[in-house]
Design an enzyme around this catalytic site. Structure first.
Site, PDB file in Angstrom:
ATOM      1  N   CYS A   3       0.900  -1.190  -0.196  1.00  0.00           N
ATOM      2  CA  CYS A   3      -0.017   0.155  -0.106  1.00  0.00           C
ATOM      3  C   CYS A   3       0.810   1.484  -0.084  1.00  0.00           C
ATOM      4  CB  CYS A   3      -0.936  -0.080   1.135  1.00  0.00           C
ATOM      5  SG  CYS A   3      -1.716   1.403   1.301  1.00  0.00           S
ATOM      6  N   HIS A  45      -3.747   0.832   8.578  1.00  0.00           N
ATOM      7  CA  HIS A  45      -4.435   0.539   7.324  1.00  0.00           C
ATOM      8  C   HIS A  45      -5.794   0.370   7.353  1.00  0.00           C
ATOM      9  CE1 HIS A  45      -4.460  -0.158   2.990  1.00  0.00           C
ATOM     10  NE2 HIS A  45      -5.488  -1.303   3.269  1.00  0.00           N
ATOM     11  N   THR A  93      -8.738   5.501  -5.971  1.00  0.00           N
ATOM     12  CA  THR A  93      -7.660   4.801  -6.734  1.00  0.00           C
ATOM     13  C   THR A  93      -6.741   4.126  -5.590  1.00  0.00           C
ATOM     14  OG1 THR A  93      -6.830   7.217  -7.016  1.00  0.00           O
ATOM     15  CG2 THR A  93      -8.171   6.308  -8.687  1.00  0.00           C
ATOM     16  N   HIS A  98      -8.641   7.754   2.902  1.00  0.00           N
ATOM     17  CA  HIS A  98      -7.838   9.154   2.954  1.00  0.00           C
ATOM     18  C   HIS A  98      -8.795  10.137   2.559  1.00  0.00           C
ATOM     19  CE1 HIS A  98      -7.505   7.645  -1.436  1.00  0.00           C
ATOM     20  NE2 HIS A  98      -7.761   8.885  -1.644  1.00  0.00           N
TER      21      HIS A  98
END
Length: 112
Positions: A3, A45, A93, A98
């Site tokens: 990631c 995450h 994407t 976020h």
């Protein structure tokens, strides 16, 4: 895990940091869509807004509280926009939760 935002949060990939604490990181977007375009990510995450739970959702409140401080520090006195894209059709994407903090110009609706 492969990631890019986890790698940025861990310092493996450089970024232009605007804010950092033990829970989140904010950094300048490499492809800004406004004069001020900052990405705000949790260090933990979480793949998307769909993956928020009662146990981890407090990070969103923290990010929004910090966003207000970042906007003030960036001189966004006439307002700003916070955007979250969720899932493929939502335009996400990078599969790491976020938020985009955008400002420094009049923001039209719909975005574009």
């Amino acid at each position: 895990m492969d990631c890019i935002f986890c790698k940025i949060a861990n310092g493996e990939i450089p970024s232009t940091k605007v804010y950092e604490d033990d829970k989140m990181l904010a950094f300048r977007d490499l492809d800004p869509q406004a004069p001020v375009h900052i990405l705000m990510i949790p260090k933990e995450h979480i793949a998307s807004a769909d993956d928020l739970t009662e146990e981890n959702a407090q990070i969103v409140a923290h990010i929004f509280t910090v966003a207000k401080k970042i906007a003030a520090a960036e001189g966004l006195t006439n307002g700003y926009r916070i955007v979250n894209n969720c899932g493929e059709d939502g335009g996400q994407t990078v599969k790491h939760l976020h938020f985009h903090l955008l400002g420094g110009r009049s923001m039209a609706w719909p975005p574009g």
